[in-house]
Design a protein around this motif. Sequence first.
Motif, PDB file in Angstrom:
ATOM      1  N   LEU A 272       0.737  -1.207   0.075  1.00 34.60           N
ATOM      2  CA  LEU A 272       0.121  -0.114   0.135  1.00 34.60           C
ATOM      3  C   LEU A 272       1.031   0.875  -0.311  1.00 34.60           C
ATOM      4  CD1 LEU A 272      -2.490  -0.758   2.643  1.00 34.60           C
ATOM      5  CD2 LEU A 272      -3.033  -1.046   0.114  1.00 34.60           C
ATOM      6  N   GLN A 273       2.040   1.476   0.474  1.00 38.23           N
ATOM      7  CA  GLN A 273       2.716   2.508   0.946  1.00 38.23           C
ATOM      8  C   GLN A 273       3.286   2.518  -0.407  1.00 38.23           C
ATOM      9  OE1 GLN A 273       6.699   1.110   2.400  1.00 38.23           O
ATOM     10  NE2 GLN A 273       6.642   3.762   2.484  1.00 38.23           N
ATOM     11  N   VAL A 274       3.896   1.658  -1.570  1.00 30.33           N
ATOM     12  CA  VAL A 274       3.758   1.944  -2.891  1.00 30.33           C
ATOM     13  C   VAL A 274       2.718   1.846  -3.903  1.00 30.33           C
ATOM     14  CG1 VAL A 274       4.901   0.998  -5.114  1.00 30.33           C
ATOM     15  CG2 VAL A 274       5.938   0.121  -2.613  1.00 30.33           C
TER      16      VAL A 274
ATOM     17  N   GLU B 233      11.415   5.107  -7.416  1.00 25.21           N
ATOM     18  CA  GLU B 233      12.030   4.846  -7.817  1.00 25.21           C
ATOM     19  C   GLU B 233      13.200   4.076  -7.299  1.00 25.21           C
ATOM     20  OE1 GLU B 233      15.711   4.039 -11.146  1.00 25.21           O
ATOM     21  OE2 GLU B 233      12.985   4.543 -11.387  1.00 25.21           O
ATOM     22  N   LYS B 234      13.641   4.335  -5.764  1.00 27.74           N
ATOM     23  CA  LYS B 234      13.856   4.221  -4.885  1.00 27.74           C
ATOM     24  C   LYS B 234      13.384   2.542  -4.615  1.00 27.74           C
ATOM     25  CE  LYS B 234      15.620   8.080  -2.929  1.00 27.74           C
ATOM     26  NZ  LYS B 234      15.503   9.027  -1.510  1.00 27.74           N
ATOM     27  N   HIS B 235      12.266   2.875  -4.192  1.00 26.23           N
ATOM     28  CA  HIS B 235      11.288   0.943  -3.354  1.00 26.23           C
ATOM     29  C   HIS B 235      11.529   0.231  -4.764  1.00 26.23           C
ATOM     30  CE1 HIS B 235       8.739   2.232  -0.686  1.00 26.23           C
ATOM     31  NE2 HIS B 235       8.542   3.236  -0.505  1.00 26.23           N
TER      32      HIS B 235
ATOM     33  N   ALA C 106      13.769  11.470 -18.387  1.00 25.96           N
ATOM     34  CA  ALA C 106      12.986   9.728 -18.331  1.00 25.96           C
ATOM     35  C   ALA C 106      14.138   8.718 -17.802  1.00 25.96           C
ATOM     36  CB  ALA C 106      12.134   9.313 -19.352  1.00 25.96           C
ATOM     37  N   ASP C 107      15.140   9.204 -18.458  1.00 23.80           N
ATOM     38  CA  ASP C 107      16.362   8.468 -18.397  1.00 23.80           C
ATOM     39  C   ASP C 107      17.409   8.793 -16.198  1.00 23.80           C
ATOM     40  OD1 ASP C 107      16.698   8.538 -20.313  1.00 23.80           O
ATOM     41  OD2 ASP C 107      18.009   9.745 -21.021  1.00 23.80           O
ATOM     42  N   ALA C 108      16.663   9.532 -15.475  1.00 26.74           N
ATOM     43  CA  ALA C 108      16.765   9.617 -14.024  1.00 26.74           C
ATOM     44  C   ALA C 108      16.036   8.643 -12.972  1.00 26.74           C
ATOM     45  CB  ALA C 108      16.755  11.020 -13.803  1.00 26.74           C
ATOM     46  N   PHE C 109      15.927   7.730 -13.694  1.00 26.28           N
ATOM     47  CA  PHE C 109      14.245   6.771 -13.631  1.00 26.28           C
ATOM     48  C   PHE C 109      14.428   5.004 -14.144  1.00 26.28           C
ATOM     49  CE2 PHE C 109      12.218  10.816 -13.302  1.00 26.28           C
ATOM     50  CZ  PHE C 109      12.265  11.579 -11.412  1.00 26.28           C
ATOM     51  N   PRO C 110      15.756   5.135 -14.104  1.00 30.01           N
ATOM     52  CA  PRO C 110      15.646   4.029 -14.878  1.00 30.01           C
ATOM     53  C   PRO C 110      15.496   2.298 -14.263  1.00 30.01           C
ATOM     54  CG  PRO C 110      17.631   4.376 -13.622  1.00 30.01           C
ATOM     55  CD  PRO C 110      17.010   5.739 -13.729  1.00 30.01           C
ATOM     56  N   ASN C 111      14.705   2.233 -12.804  1.00 28.10           N
ATOM     57  CA  ASN C 111      13.926   1.588 -12.454  1.00 28.10           C
ATOM     58  C   ASN C 111      12.309   1.461 -13.118  1.00 28.10           C
ATOM     59  OD1 ASN C 111      16.232   0.453 -11.237  1.00 28.10           O
ATOM     60  ND2 ASN C 111      16.401   1.636  -9.590  1.00 28.10           N
ATOM     61  N   LEU C 112      12.029   3.238 -12.795  1.00 27.51           N
ATOM     62  CA  LEU C 112      10.516   2.790 -13.116  1.00 27.51           C
ATOM     63  C   LEU C 112      10.507   2.634 -14.314  1.00 27.51           C
ATOM     64  CD1 LEU C 112      10.107   6.077 -11.129  1.00 27.51           C
ATOM     65  CD2 LEU C 112       8.052   3.992 -11.826  1.00 27.51           C
TER      66      LEU C 112
END
Length: 200
Positions: free
Chosen positions: A92-94, A140-142, A175-181
């Motif tokens: 739920l946090q995510v 992104e961190k999650h 967008a490149d700053a969010f590679p995981n997403l």
Amino acid sequence: MKLVGMLDSPYVRRVAISLELHGVQFVHEPLSVFSTYAEFAQINPVVKAPTLVLDDGTVLMDSSLILDYLETLAPTDKKLLPHTPDARAQHLQVLGLALAACEKTVQIVYEHHLRPAEKQHEPWLERVTEQLLAAYSLLEKHLAQATGDYLNQAALTAAVTWSFTQLKLPTLLNADAFPNLQRHARQLEQHPAFKQYPIE
């Protein structure tokens, strides 16, 4: 069941994909809250997308409330949220972050496309953009720490929201700053349920 709303709404799309993953048979009626307002109002006078009409005629609205209902129907092997309190709280946090990013994207899109340029309030837009960036930075961190099952309600909503933001506000974020997403959304967009209900 009948799902009413356009797939250009991330809220409608997350419900459509979830219905598919839950294994629920339904009909999608792509009515717009703008261009087919009167027709939509005949089904739900509030004209809120998504609207889900149950087999007995009950009308549900708001994607999170609809999905909460669907979760109660789903067998254990098709549930998209964990049952135990600690695991559910993590999901739920995510999910909250993804929905916040979705809401802020919609607010920016509406401000740019529905409000005349001379009436747009830049300080408010700046604040909403900061909130959007904060939500995506935390997501992104999650995702960098994510392990295990990748196809759950939090994960699919994050992917749907990211794809929506990239489509509607392609120059707002780097967008490149969010590679995981990016990687996460690309992976889920290849899933059959996502392909069956593509972003419009």
